[in-house]
Design an enzyme around this catalytic site. Sequence first.
Site, PDB file in Angstrom:
ATOM      1  N   SER A 146      37.813 -14.305  49.212  1.00 16.62           N
ATOM      2  CA  SER A 146      38.002 -13.459  48.223  1.00 16.62           C
ATOM      3  C   SER A 146      38.748 -14.056  47.373  1.00 16.62           C
ATOM      4  CB  SER A 146      38.764 -12.557  48.970  1.00 16.62           C
ATOM      5  OG  SER A 146      38.913 -10.953  48.179  1.00 16.62           O
ATOM      6  N   GLU A 147      38.000 -13.846  46.299  1.00 15.04           N
ATOM      7  CA  GLU A 147      39.713 -14.893  44.818  1.00 15.04           C
ATOM      8  C   GLU A 147      40.740 -14.164  44.522  1.00 15.04           C
ATOM      9  OE1 GLU A 147      36.984 -13.430  44.139  1.00 15.04           O
ATOM     10  OE2 GLU A 147      36.816 -12.145  42.757  1.00 15.04           O
ATOM     11  N   ASN A 148      41.267 -13.155  46.036  1.00 14.16           N
ATOM     12  CA  ASN A 148      43.205 -12.756  45.491  1.00 14.16           C
ATOM     13  C   ASN A 148      43.374 -13.219  46.488  1.00 14.16           C
ATOM     14  OD1 ASN A 148      40.837 -10.783  47.231  1.00 14.16           O
ATOM     15  ND2 ASN A 148      43.032 -10.148  47.659  1.00 14.16           N
ATOM     16  N   SER A 171      43.341 -20.247  44.271  1.00 11.94           N
ATOM     17  CA  SER A 171      42.528 -19.573  44.700  1.00 11.94           C
ATOM     18  C   SER A 171      41.529 -19.602  43.575  1.00 11.94           C
ATOM     19  CB  SER A 171      42.536 -18.219  45.015  1.00 11.94           C
ATOM     20  OG  SER A 171      41.046 -16.923  44.967  1.00 11.94           O
TER      21      SER A 171
END
Lengths: 218, 218, 232, 232
Positions: free
Chosen positions: A46-48, A88
Amino acid sequence: MALSKNDIAKRIAQELRSGYYVNLGIGIPTLVANHIPKNIAIEFQSENGILGMGPFPKEGSEDADLINAGKQTITALPGASFFDSALSFGMIRGRHIDLTVLGAMEVSETGDIANWKIPGKLVKGMGGAMDLVSSAENIIVAMMHTDPKGASKLKTKCSLPLTGVKCVKRIVTNLAVIDIVAEGFLLKERAPDVTLEEIKEATEGNLIIPAEVPVVKL
Amino acid sequence: MALSKNDIAKRIAQELRSGYYVNLGIGIPTLVANHIPKNIAIEFQSENGILGMGPFPKEGSEDADLINAGKQTITALPGASFFDSALSFGMIRGRHIDLTVLGAMEVSETGDIANWKIPGKLVKGMGGAMDLVSSAENIIVAMMHTDPKGASKLKTKCSLPLTGVKCVKRIVTNLAVIDIVAEGFLLKERAPDVTLEEIKEATEGNLIIPAEVPVVKL
Amino acid sequence: MIRKKVDTVTQALEGIQSGMTIMLGGFGLCGIPENLISALAQSSHKNFTCISANVGVDDFGLGLLFNQKKIKTMIGSYVGENEEFERQMLSKEIDVILTPMGTLAEKCRAAKVGIPAFFTPAGFGTEVAEGKEIRAFNGKQYLLETAYQADFSLVKAWKGDETGNLIFKGTARNFNPLMCGAATITVAEVEELVPPGALDPNEIHTPGIFVDRIFQGEQYEKRIERRTVKYP
Amino acid sequence: MIRKKVDTVTQALEGIQSGMTIMLGGFGLCGIPENLISALAQSSHKNFTCISANVGVDDFGLGLLFNQKKIKTMIGSYVGENEEFERQMLSKEIDVILTPMGTLAEKCRAAKVGIPAFFTPAGFGTEVAEGKEIRAFNGKQYLLETAYQADFSLVKAWKGDETGNLIFKGTARNFNPLMCGAATITVAEVEELVPPGALDPNEIHTPGIFVDRIFQGEQYEKRIERRTVKYP
């Protein structure tokens, strides 16, 4: 019978291969996580800032410091790691993610995608979508074939502001599985009981219909 | 009486201010760490990846995983941190280091520095020197005023390949403390019992001698 | 060692002026500098340019600043979930600059590490590319993006020591480490402030050199934006 | 979860071919992939282009590769301390490309994170700038530097798990994390290989996605190049 959103996710899950790092967008793509084939080893990013994202937590064990890109509470699986947003998006830009699944408002027959802005309507921003589509080598779009008014979302040319150009490889809709090839939309599979004519009707861009179009197997 | 190398380091240590992050080069600069004034809070960075570098370890407690940029075994003080080389040079390039002290083969009257290569001689590489001199806002050069053959190292123009341009702010040699100003080398202090004539003689570039030139206090 | 501890949020914000550019860490409501935001909302300063991934919700996070009409320009990436922000955007009371999230992260990091500009593929062929230099490397097209310039960075960490070293927790890390050292002054608030030496130097995410002031926040709500649980 | 464990150094190096470009972690002899270097020195492949900060010493580190005449081009930053390397450089048996150390680090990182090029001040006005694009940002001059392209990265970590997550120790971290994911295939050797879940996800320096193969090295000499002690 057209595919349900859940069926679309189920069909996309068939694209998963062991060893894939996968980024799932918000909406239908999120449902893909519910259909991972047995004996397939994959990890969700998840890009966070998490790799090895697990399912939602049990009630009572939610952690405010542990969310996904959709801001939902999640869990971390064994082998997970946390990192900052630069690393990320480094995973994304550096092509370390093997499969990206996202929703779209429109996809063009050349693989352009529009999924972030409708002129005149409230703009919420592109978030990580432009980074994802400009970098991923393997992008599958999960969406309904037409919009609520019945207009095709598979266009000759996108009418909405673009998120990225020439990037979508495959589209899975409620009606069909379609690849983007040099000549346009190549029909690969059709939903059960959906006719080629119906798909053609619902597709604005150039649709290539091969002699054999198998039915989607779920 | 000219300053010893240790005296040069002692004089440079007077430039330290509380709150300074300091990077010391190899050679005379390293000696500066032995002369930190009391009640001054500073931290040493070594560009191979440590902030809060301490003195050499006691015999028997050397750690192969804990070295400085000169590849010597070191210790880490309370409050130290380790990091990778990108973040380390990020501290340097991002101007987070308050004082950089390094040696030089030549410094020009415009503040250019040459300290990495002698044509025809074995080249060992610039290491981190070019990153340091291109980024630091406060660079002090510690060196002998002349080379072993007696030639001035304070030049009108550097004859050796440059490490960086217009970057040196101050030079402390065995003979003098000199600032780089628009007009050239400004004599600020002289070593005890060293005459202005001797300093002038040993300086090839334009030397500006003010009416009052105090003696270095150690 | 160099100590960065300040005692109050007021000291932490000393020097902030109207019209300044302020970076704020956090993704959604996760890892936001709650105490600094509250103090800023109550301050007399305004007309800020804010750089932050998101815009908070109506009554929390950056929402508190929008409610007080503190922000004149918002540089962010995803700006949903906040009605007052939307109202101000639609009525053109504020300027909004939208940036791909990875580009936003890298522009912060670039400012921190002294890289003035870099190329990225994000936004090629879109309106984000308008007015930017485009260049191909190895057959792929990229945009030139420049480092941000900001006056203050306000970040939140889990643990910190008095020399400014920071450790973040889980996905609350996000933009916080990248903003440390990316502005002229970086202020960090932490849930737990420990003495120097209490943190393992090998486990520090952000070395203290990138932090100018540090304090322990008075209280943390740590609100969850979308509590989602697995149904049994 | 995705497992990256291989059992032997031979499996770890599978696919390495003569003429390839290989990144090697380490600063001096600190944090070098000892077992991978030994195996490479004993392999039948040669004509490598190596990217590494330094060149080892005569009988250890990259020195083992120079002794076996495995390297045709050396891209590094500080290349002292190795006589055989110097002999090969002076006799022009090898090409040597010298790069400012911070630029070397950033070029590795750029390759890892998909940044094709960036501007840096290091080397402006020097021979390093020759042939490179120069541009001013905010009145200061910078060079354009591009990302490295490499076939293999060989790195060494302290601890790792079977999914490829890595934790480094002390100053042995150096270039190792930056080279992870910067080449087509990244191979990590670790002193201690633990099962997935044994490492705290908050303490991982390099997530496993950047590592393709991981193994526990058979033995580590961890030689100290300049043992320096405080005299009592």
